[in-house]
Scaffold this motif. Structure first.
Motif, PDB file in Angstrom:
ATOM      1  N   ALA A 233      -2.256   9.216   5.339  1.00 36.82           N
ATOM      2  CA  ALA A 233      -1.389   8.067   5.616  1.00 36.82           C
ATOM      3  C   ALA A 233      -1.174   7.974   7.118  1.00 36.82           C
ATOM      4  N   ALA A 234      -1.672   6.905   7.711  1.00 38.47           N
ATOM      5  CA  ALA A 234      -1.533   6.679   9.152  1.00 38.47           C
ATOM      6  C   ALA A 234      -0.529   5.553   9.351  1.00 38.47           C
ATOM      7  N   LEU A 235       0.745   5.895   9.290  1.00 37.55           N
ATOM      8  CA  LEU A 235       1.826   4.907   9.299  1.00 37.55           C
ATOM      9  C   LEU A 235       2.591   4.881  10.613  1.00 37.55           C
ATOM     10  N   SER A 236       2.416   5.870  11.431  1.00 32.84           N
ATOM     11  CA  SER A 236       3.313   6.135  12.547  1.00 32.84           C
ATOM     12  C   SER A 236       3.488   4.954  13.505  1.00 32.84           C
ATOM     13  N   ASN A 237       4.722   4.468  13.596  1.00 28.88           N
ATOM     14  CA  ASN A 237       5.116   3.437  14.560  1.00 28.88           C
ATOM     15  C   ASN A 237       4.363   2.119  14.410  1.00 28.88           C
ATOM     16  N   LYS A 238       3.771   1.897  13.251  1.00 35.07           N
ATOM     17  CA  LYS A 238       2.956   0.700  13.099  1.00 35.07           C
ATOM     18  C   LYS A 238       3.808  -0.560  12.974  1.00 35.07           C
ATOM     19  N   ASP A 239       3.130  -1.703  13.150  1.00 35.64           N
ATOM     20  CA  ASP A 239       3.857  -2.969  13.193  1.00 35.64           C
ATOM     21  C   ASP A 239       4.572  -3.277  11.886  1.00 35.64           C
ATOM     22  N   PHE A 240       4.032  -2.828  10.745  1.00 35.56           N
ATOM     23  CA  PHE A 240       4.720  -3.138   9.490  1.00 35.56           C
ATOM     24  C   PHE A 240       6.083  -2.470   9.447  1.00 35.56           C
ATOM     25  N   ILE A 241       6.214  -1.320  10.088  1.00 35.83           N
ATOM     26  CA  ILE A 241       7.526  -0.668  10.175  1.00 35.83           C
ATOM     27  C   ILE A 241       8.422  -1.434  11.137  1.00 35.83           C
ATOM     28  N   GLY A 242       7.885  -1.794  12.296  1.00 31.90           N
ATOM     29  CA  GLY A 242       8.667  -2.549  13.261  1.00 31.90           C
ATOM     30  C   GLY A 242       9.123  -3.886  12.730  1.00 31.90           C
ATOM     31  N   GLU A 243       8.249  -4.585  12.012  1.00 29.07           N
ATOM     32  CA  GLU A 243       8.606  -5.902  11.480  1.00 29.07           C
ATOM     33  C   GLU A 243       9.571  -5.790  10.307  1.00 29.07           C
ATOM     34  N   THR A 244       9.437  -4.728   9.518  1.00 27.59           N
ATOM     35  CA  THR A 244      10.370  -4.531   8.402  1.00 27.59           C
ATOM     36  C   THR A 244      11.787  -4.292   8.902  1.00 27.59           C
TER      37      THR A 244
ATOM     38  N   LEU B 179       0.826  -1.210   0.000  1.00 28.90           N
ATOM     39  CA  LEU B 179       0.000   0.000   0.000  1.00 28.90           C
ATOM     40  C   LEU B 179       0.858   1.257   0.000  1.00 28.90           C
ATOM     41  N   THR B 180       1.957   1.239   0.740  1.00 34.08           N
ATOM     42  CA  THR B 180       2.854   2.393   0.777  1.00 34.08           C
ATOM     43  C   THR B 180       3.521   2.591  -0.580  1.00 34.08           C
ATOM     44  N   ARG B 181       3.972   1.491  -1.170  1.00 31.71           N
ATOM     45  CA  ARG B 181       4.671   1.553  -2.457  1.00 31.71           C
ATOM     46  C   ARG B 181       3.742   2.043  -3.565  1.00 31.71           C
ATOM     47  N   ARG B 182       2.476   1.691  -3.479  1.00 34.87           N
ATOM     48  CA  ARG B 182       1.522   2.021  -4.548  1.00 34.87           C
ATOM     49  C   ARG B 182       0.434   2.993  -4.064  1.00 34.87           C
ATOM     50  N   ILE B 183       0.786   3.830  -3.110  1.00 34.52           N
ATOM     51  CA  ILE B 183      -0.223   4.731  -2.549  1.00 34.52           C
ATOM     52  C   ILE B 183      -0.724   5.734  -3.586  1.00 34.52           C
TER      53      ILE B 183
ATOM     54  N   GLY C 285      12.149   4.769  10.614  1.00 33.00           N
ATOM     55  CA  GLY C 285      11.311   4.038   9.665  1.00 33.00           C
ATOM     56  C   GLY C 285      10.017   4.762   9.370  1.00 33.00           C
ATOM     57  N   THR C 286       9.435   5.370  10.401  1.00 35.02           N
ATOM     58  CA  THR C 286       8.207   6.134  10.209  1.00 35.02           C
ATOM     59  C   THR C 286       8.449   7.326   9.296  1.00 35.02           C
ATOM     60  N   ILE C 287       9.536   8.065   9.532  1.00 32.08           N
ATOM     61  CA  ILE C 287       9.844   9.227   8.696  1.00 32.08           C
ATOM     62  C   ILE C 287      10.039   8.805   7.244  1.00 32.08           C
ATOM     63  N   ALA C 288      10.803   7.728   7.022  1.00 30.06           N
ATOM     64  CA  ALA C 288      11.047   7.267   5.648  1.00 30.06           C
ATOM     65  C   ALA C 288       9.748   6.876   4.965  1.00 30.06           C
ATOM     66  N   ALA C 289       8.889   6.128   5.664  1.00 34.07           N
ATOM     67  CA  ALA C 289       7.618   5.704   5.072  1.00 34.07           C
ATOM     68  C   ALA C 289       6.725   6.903   4.786  1.00 34.07           C
ATOM     69  N   ASN C 290       6.735   7.883   5.671  1.00 32.87           N
ATOM     70  CA  ASN C 290       5.911   9.082   5.455  1.00 32.87           C
ATOM     71  C   ASN C 290       6.362   9.864   4.228  1.00 32.87           C
ATOM     72  N   VAL C 291       7.671   9.994   4.040  1.00 32.67           N
ATOM     73  CA  VAL C 291       8.172  10.723   2.863  1.00 32.67           C
ATOM     74  C   VAL C 291       7.789   9.980   1.584  1.00 32.67           C
ATOM     75  N   VAL C 292       7.928   8.653   1.587  1.00 31.08           N
ATOM     76  CA  VAL C 292       7.499   7.865   0.423  1.00 31.08           C
ATOM     77  C   VAL C 292       6.019   8.096   0.149  1.00 31.08           C
TER      78      VAL C 292
ATOM     79  N   GLY D 257       1.581  10.862  -3.160  1.00 36.69           N
ATOM     80  CA  GLY D 257       0.340  11.619  -3.212  1.00 36.69           C
ATOM     81  C   GLY D 257      -0.368  11.814  -1.894  1.00 36.69           C
ATOM     82  N   ALA D 258       0.123  11.237  -0.786  1.00 31.50           N
ATOM     83  CA  ALA D 258      -0.517  11.468   0.509  1.00 31.50           C
ATOM     84  C   ALA D 258      -0.377  12.932   0.906  1.00 31.50           C
ATOM     85  N   ARG D 259      -1.421  13.485   1.526  1.00 35.94           N
ATOM     86  CA  ARG D 259      -1.388  14.896   1.878  1.00 35.94           C
ATOM     87  C   ARG D 259      -1.716  15.162   3.349  1.00 35.94           C
ATOM     88  N   ILE D 260      -1.999  14.127   4.109  1.00 35.46           N
ATOM     89  CA  ILE D 260      -2.197  14.256   5.553  1.00 35.46           C
ATOM     90  C   ILE D 260      -1.455  13.099   6.203  1.00 35.46           C
ATOM     91  N   LEU D 261      -0.647  13.396   7.203  1.00 36.08           N
ATOM     92  CA  LEU D 261       0.097  12.363   7.920  1.00 36.08           C
ATOM     93  C   LEU D 261      -0.380  12.314   9.368  1.00 36.08           C
TER      94      LEU D 261
END
Length: 302
Positions: A232-243, A216-220, A254-261, A266-270
């Motif tokens: 994009a509600a990615l902050s500290n989520k398990d997919f970041i921790g497991e990755t 979902l992040t790659r193809r957002i 990891g959260t910062i990197a995922a948010n920038v991606v 096209g995400a406009r709210i974090l």
């Protein structure tokens, strides 16, 4: 010579310039930062740090001081392993926080709830937006939004808050999430919610495994192509921790990197826990894209 703006392609946004509550956003060249404040005793990240009323209000106002544009206040945990609470208990958790924060700031306030009665009480207390992780599937929630003029965030999840979904499977997670969001947007419009009040959220980690959330992040951009501003509600989520094999408390980078991606897609709210780090990352990303001038340009200019 370059005009200073990015040549990247971004999906067209429906009504990109929006007034939400008392603040205006231009989502063609701006990213809004939403701070999370949970009035739950054992939320997955802060473990009840903001459960007490005064601490919740303090955290909300502190986040605005740190640069947050938006405060998301919730009293009902999504996870199925949390103790269920009544509608009345949820209202008692969120409405007093919203009322106190509303009296102190012009920042956007959303209520993280899937229950129509809670949404109505929250809007009466001063909330501008209903953040529904159940995708407006509970009867009455869309009606409340339409009648009050509140904005809505429509989020994808298979089971909804408090519902256990074991080993969720998808044929194509992005296509299926996009189809769900398109259908729920049509439902909201049919209920009288205006298009310029709709935001969508693919629901990272909500009934999804790490592979699903990474996809979902790659193809957002395919989610953003629906046309409504994408959260994009990615902050500290398990997919970041497991990755990264990192526990809670060690997922900032990891959260910062995922948010920038997500922004580049096209995400406009974090939606985030760590406001100061997010503000810096967002401001830098906006500047690189040519949306925001440098705050203090001096290098080789004097």
């Amino acid at each position: 010579m370059s005009d200073g703006t990015s040549k990247m392609f971004f999906p067209e946004i429906i009504s990109p310039v929006r007034r939400i509550g008392q603040r205006e956003f231009d989502f063609d060249r701006q990213v809004a930062i939403m701070a999370i404040v949970n009035r739950t005793p054992n939320s997955f990240h802060d473990r009840g740090r903001t459960f007490e009323l005064s601490r919740a209000v303090e955290a909300a106002c502190g986040a605005v001081d740190e640069g947050a544009d938006w405060i998301d206040i919730g009293g009902f945990a999504f996870s199925a392993d949390q103790e269920p609470i009544t509608v009345g208990e949820e209202i008692e958790r969120v409405a007093p926080v919203i009322a106190e924060v509303r009296a102190k700031t012009d920042a956007v306030i959303s209520v993280d709830t899937h229950r129509a009665e809670v949404a109505e009480a929250a809007v009466e207390a001063g909330a501008d937006v209903i953040n529904d992780t159940n995708g407006l599937r509970e009867p009455g929630t869309a009606r409340i939004a339409a009648e009050t003029g509140a904005g809505v965030i429509i989020t994808h999840s298979l089971g909804g808050p408090g519902k256990q979904v074991s080993r969720p499977t998808y044929g194509d997670v992005v296509a299926e999430v996009a189809a769900f969001l398109r259908e729920r947007v049509r439902f909201a419009l049919d209920c009288g919610v205006s298009a310029d009040r709709i935001i969508i959220d693919p629901g990272h980690d909500l009934n999804k495994n790490t592979h699903h959330s990474l996809e979902l992040t790659r193809r957002i951009d395919e989610i953003a192509a629906i046309g409504h501003p994408t959260l994009a509600a990615l902050s500290n989520k398990d997919f970041i921790g497991e990755t990264l094999d990192r526990p809670q408390g060690e997922r900032k980078e990891g959260t910062i990197a995922a948010n920038v991606v997500a922004i580049l897609g096209g995400a406009r709210i974090l939606r985030v826990h760590d406001v100061p780090s997010t503000v810096a990352a967002v401001r830098m990303t906006e500047a690189v894209l040519g949306w925001r001038p440098p705050a203090n340009p001096r290098h080789n200019l004097t």
